[in-house]
Design an enzyme around this catalytic site. Structure first.
Site, PDB file in Angstrom:
ATOM      1  N   GLY A 151       0.834  -1.191   0.000  1.00 17.04           N
ATOM      2  CA  GLY A 151       0.000   0.000   0.000  1.00 17.04           C
ATOM      3  C   GLY A 151       0.871   1.243   0.000  1.00 17.04           C
ATOM      4  O   GLY A 151       1.966   1.256  -0.570  1.00 17.04           O
ATOM      5  N   ARG A 231       2.113  -2.855  12.476  1.00 18.26           N
ATOM      6  CA  ARG A 231       1.466  -2.973  13.776  1.00 18.26           C
ATOM      7  C   ARG A 231       2.162  -4.071  14.566  1.00 18.26           C
ATOM      8  O   ARG A 231       2.606  -5.069  14.014  1.00 18.26           O
ATOM      9  CB  ARG A 231      -0.037  -3.278  13.632  1.00 18.26           C
ATOM     10  CG  ARG A 231      -0.864  -2.104  13.122  1.00 18.26           C
ATOM     11  CD  ARG A 231      -0.893  -0.968  14.137  1.00 18.26           C
ATOM     12  NE  ARG A 231      -1.738   0.159  13.740  1.00 18.26           N
ATOM     13  CZ  ARG A 231      -1.300   1.262  13.162  1.00 18.26           C
ATOM     14  NH1 ARG A 231      -0.020   1.379  12.839  1.00 18.26           N
ATOM     15  NH2 ARG A 231      -2.132   2.255  12.868  1.00 18.26           N
ATOM     16  N   GLU A 271       3.681  -4.960  33.193  1.00 15.98           N
ATOM     17  CA  GLU A 271       4.798  -5.869  33.445  1.00 15.98           C
ATOM     18  C   GLU A 271       5.195  -6.527  32.130  1.00 15.98           C
ATOM     19  O   GLU A 271       4.373  -7.121  31.439  1.00 15.98           O
ATOM     20  CB  GLU A 271       4.404  -6.945  34.461  1.00 15.98           C
ATOM     21  CG  GLU A 271       5.542  -7.868  34.842  1.00 15.98           C
ATOM     22  CD  GLU A 271       5.149  -8.866  35.923  1.00 15.98           C
ATOM     23  OE1 GLU A 271       5.933  -9.785  36.194  1.00 15.98           O
ATOM     24  OE2 GLU A 271       4.040  -8.703  36.492  1.00 15.98           O
ATOM     25  N   HIS A 290       7.177   3.626  18.222  1.00 16.65           N
ATOM     26  CA  HIS A 290       6.074   3.884  17.292  1.00 16.65           C
ATOM     27  C   HIS A 290       6.140   5.319  16.759  1.00 16.65           C
ATOM     28  O   HIS A 290       5.156   6.059  16.786  1.00 16.65           O
ATOM     29  CB  HIS A 290       4.725   3.623  17.980  1.00 16.65           C
ATOM     30  CG  HIS A 290       3.632   3.283  17.003  1.00 16.65           C
ATOM     31  ND1 HIS A 290       2.680   2.333  17.261  1.00 16.65           N
ATOM     32  CD2 HIS A 290       3.330   3.776  15.772  1.00 16.65           C
ATOM     33  CE1 HIS A 290       1.834   2.252  16.239  1.00 16.65           C
ATOM     34  NE2 HIS A 290       2.221   3.120  15.316  1.00 16.65           N
TER      35      HIS A 290
END
Length: 316
Positions: A151, A231, A271, A290
């Site tokens: 894409g 992701r 954690e 990110h």
């Protein structure tokens, strides 16, 4: 409705608010307003501008009887019930065009850093270690780069690679006929057979969760470098660590992690498992928070692209 009220429930670059206001929309900022307090104003909303603070699902949309559009700053729509929005005739806008260049540059930087051991060498020199042989690099020229997902981001990465003497292969389950002077379209099997570098540029959905797992790794013919700027849940961390330990994965550049929450800033409040601790300690792993699409320039472009898309529909 006499006024077209747009609620900004996440912060974005102000150019989006400026352009919508100039076109006659009434814009309100609710960057920190809780869902409970939003319920009083959501029924009046004509549009929503969001990032990731809320999940836009049936419960949320039940308070939005007049909603006409949702604008998501960024590319992913995984926090929106897309099918329900389609059923309710709510238009969805996102802006992958706004940060595709930033993501592509970040991916290339990560790859060159990994192949030349820049992070390891940097830390060692800072600590008084001058190890030339241990930091001997590897050249990108002559390698085969495999891109999964062609894409906006995948295509932008292929474009960045054109200055190198590399072979670029791309596989996309939902696209055909995109091969050109930048990239060769191929099957997944061909990519797994030839790739020296594997870069993921896919959305998160049921099909792509843990796309890279132990079974996928078993199909990779050569040791390879892994990049994931899509992701976090696309890569099963346990399989990644398995591949790093065995040497099948020569290095990994990860801008996203499986353990991310909707609120990125609270990442370290949880954690962390042993696999994450391994990634943090590994000198052949490059981690960023990110921010692949989070440049100064993309911050403007993400909002500008959204404004153009919204106004193109509203003014026709």
């Amino acid at each position: 409705m006499s006024q077209r009220l747009v609620l900004f429930i996440d912060s974005v670059h102000p150019i989006l608010e400026e352009k919508l206001s100039h076109a006659g929309f009434l814009c309100q900022r609710h960057f920190k307003t809780t869902f409970e307090d939003l319920q009083n104003i959501l029924p009046q909303a004509y549009g929503l501008v969001i990032r990731s603070r809320f999940t836009i699902d049936e419960t949320f949309l039940a308070f939005c009887p007049n909603l006409q559009f949702i604008a998501r700053s960024g590319s992913g729509l995984e926090n929106i019930d897309v099918k329900l929005c389609e059923a309710l005739n709510i238009r969805l806008y996102n802006s992958p065009e706004g940060n595709r260049n930033a993501v592509a540059e970040h991916a290339l930087g990560m790859l060159l850093g990994l192949m030349n051991k820049l992070n390891k060498a940097h830390q060692e020199v800072r600590n008084g270690v001058w190890d030339r042989e241990g930091n001997r690099g590897e050249e990108l020229d002559g390698k085969t780069i495999g891109i999964i997902g062609y894409g906006n981001n995948g295509a932008a990465f292929a474009k960045k690679l054109r200055g190198f003497d590399v072979k670029v292969l791309a596989y996309d389950k939902y696209k055909t006929g995109f091969g050109d002077y930048l990239v060769q379209e191929c099957t997944l099997e061909a990519l797994q057979e030839q790739a020296d570098v594997l870069s993921f540029h896919v959305p998160q959905n049921k099909e792509t969760k843990h796309y890279l797992n132990s079974a996928f790794l078993s199909q990779m013919a050569k040791p390879f470098y892994l990049l994931n700027l899509s992701r976090g849940k696309v890569v099963a961390t346990a399989a990644l660590v398995e591949g790093l330990k065995s040497g099948q994965i020569k290095g990994a550049g990860l801008d996203v992690l499986e353990y991310e929450q909707k609120n990125f800033e609270s990442f370290f409040d949880q954690e962390m498992p042993a696999d994450f601790q391994y990634l943090v300690a590994a000198d052949n792993v490059c981690l960023t928070p990110h921010v692949g699409g989070w440049t100064t320039e993309s911050y403007v472009k993400l909002s500008s692209v959204l404004a153009d898309k919204i106004l193109a529909d509203e003014l026709t």
